[in-house]
Design an enzyme around this catalytic site. Structure first.
Site, PDB file in Angstrom:
ATOM      1  N   ALA A  73       8.278  -2.113  15.769  1.00  0.00           N
ATOM      2  CA  ALA A  73       6.891  -1.265  15.663  1.00  0.00           C
ATOM      3  C   ALA A  73       5.613  -2.323  15.594  1.00  0.00           C
ATOM      4  O   ALA A  73       5.772  -3.194  14.653  1.00  0.00           O
ATOM      5  CB  ALA A  73       6.929  -0.300  14.800  1.00  0.00           C
ATOM      6  N   GLY A 118      11.924  -1.550  15.262  1.00  0.00           N
ATOM      7  CA  GLY A 118      11.961  -0.911  16.533  1.00  0.00           C
ATOM      8  C   GLY A 118      12.647  -1.741  17.689  1.00  0.00           C
ATOM      9  O   GLY A 118      13.202  -1.011  18.588  1.00  0.00           O
ATOM     10  N   GLU A 121      16.083  -1.274  17.293  1.00  0.00           N
ATOM     11  CA  GLU A 121      16.579   0.196  17.538  1.00  0.00           C
ATOM     12  C   GLU A 121      16.497   0.399  19.105  1.00  0.00           C
ATOM     13  O   GLU A 121      17.614   1.431  19.647  1.00  0.00           O
ATOM     14  CB  GLU A 121      15.589   1.061  16.788  1.00  0.00           C
ATOM     15  CG  GLU A 121      15.945   1.098  15.235  1.00  0.00           C
ATOM     16  CD  GLU A 121      14.872   1.485  14.573  1.00  0.00           C
ATOM     17  OE1 GLU A 121      13.781   1.337  14.725  1.00  0.00           O
ATOM     18  OE2 GLU A 121      15.018   2.332  13.648  1.00  0.00           O
ATOM     19  N   GLU A 141      12.616  -3.235   7.892  1.00  0.00           N
ATOM     20  CA  GLU A 141      11.492  -2.325   7.498  1.00  0.00           C
ATOM     21  C   GLU A 141      11.306  -2.229   6.018  1.00  0.00           C
ATOM     22  O   GLU A 141      10.156  -2.225   5.623  1.00  0.00           O
ATOM     23  CB  GLU A 141      11.820  -0.857   8.358  1.00  0.00           C
ATOM     24  CG  GLU A 141      11.662  -0.764   9.722  1.00  0.00           C
ATOM     25  CD  GLU A 141      12.828  -1.087  10.521  1.00  0.00           C
ATOM     26  OE1 GLU A 141      13.849  -1.754   9.828  1.00  0.00           O
ATOM     27  OE2 GLU A 141      13.024  -0.533  11.600  1.00  0.00           O
TER      28      GLU A 141
END
Ligand code: CAA
Length: 267
Positions: A73, A118, A121, A141
């Site tokens: 992210a 992310g 993911e 994270e």
């Protein structure tokens, strides 16, 4: 200049269709293809276009540049968001991963570099992951004081088992492509120069098969993993019944008996 598709102009994504394959490339190389909200909005529009285009039978998702698939992210964007905003944006990101996972067509993540947070993911939402030798994976994270938010706590344990998933998620460790292969996070590791051609070869092989059988196999595996074996078996039997009543089944079985190649129509 962005790419126009389905009424949108993409600023962060390259989107091309060649024959039966759509190529989607995350395109923010200066920030290692970090995933901001605009990227997720563009991914949603592109994947919806792919889903609705019968001529497209599969997708290759990769990152631009030679360093990253996606380094997670966008930390700059995330640094200023409130809890409520973050919950909304993560729900949106999750909905995009669900769109990819349940597209009804194979999506191959061609992981060309860092797939972190992310990025990892997003790759896990794809049907198949092929890694370049220099790819790296992780869920870092916790190092930022947060936790995975785009499906990592759910898809990682399903792919590699609970113990290994928790070790990666809690340590934030970054692992090599070979280690990702060893633990089952990626399907294959290939030389960097062969990454896209290997993904194309896999899709071409899948695309020679009946589209309904491919679509419903993805559905049966995905939906089956959500529930009990007995519920999954019921889903499998129902989808098998639909396939068995299709023209593709008549074509596939007749072609086998006549010793010729099948010509599937996806109906
Ligand atoms: N968000 C925003 N910018 C990022 C970024 C990210 N996730 N990752 C890298 N960048 C930027 C860097 O800030 C840097 O920008 P400047 O040139 O302007 O300084 C540029 O990309 C190049 O990065 P580095 O100089 O850091 O490159 P490096 O080779 O030294 O390190 C790296 C590479 C190890 C991947 C390092 O960039 C890194 O640790 N990135 C962050 C990885 C991360 O923590 N990801 C998880 C994000 S949270 C998340 O994803 C939540 C979720 O589940 C949805």
């Amino acid at each position: 200049m962005g790419t126009a598709v389905a009424g949108s102009t993409f600023q962060n994504l390259l989107y091309q269709k060649k024959g039966a394959i759509a190529y989607l490339t995350l395109n923010r190389p200066k920030v290692l293809n970090a995933l901001n909200q605009a990227v997720f909005a563009e991914l949603k529009a592109a994947f919806e276009d792919v889903r609705d285009d019968a001529a497209v039978r599969g997708v290759i998702l990769t990152g631009s540049g030679d360093k990253a698939f996606a380094a997670g992210a966008d930390i700059a964007e995330m640094s200023t968001s409130t809890g409520v905003q973050a919950e909304e944006s993560t729900r949106h990101a999750q909905s995009v991963t669900e769109l990819i996972e349940n597209l009804g067509k194979p999506v191959i993540a061609a992981v060309n570099g860092f797939a972190l947070g992310g990025g990892c993911e997003l790759a896990m939402a794809c049907t198949i992951r092929i890694a370049a030798e220099t790819a790296k994976f992780g869920q870092p994270e916790v190092k930022l004081g947060i936790m995975p938010g785009a499906g990592g706590t759910q898809r990682l344990p399903r792919l590699i088992g609970k113990g290994r998933a928790l070790q990666l998620i809690l340590s934030g460790e970054i692992i090599s492509a070979q280690e990702a292969y060893r633990i089952g996070l990626v399907n294959e590791v290939v030389p960097n120069a062969n990454l896209i051609s290997r993904c194309e070869a896999i899709l071409n092989q899948i695309n020679s098969n009946g589209p309904l059988g491919v679509k419903y196999s993805i559905d049966a595996v995905n939906k089956g993993l959500d529930g009990s074996v007995s519920e999954g078996l019921l889903i499998e039997a129902s989808l098998f019944g639909i396939c068995a009543g299709s023209e593709d089944k008549k074509e596939g079985t007749s072609a086998f008996l006549a010793k010729r190649a099948p010509n599937f129509q996806g109906r």
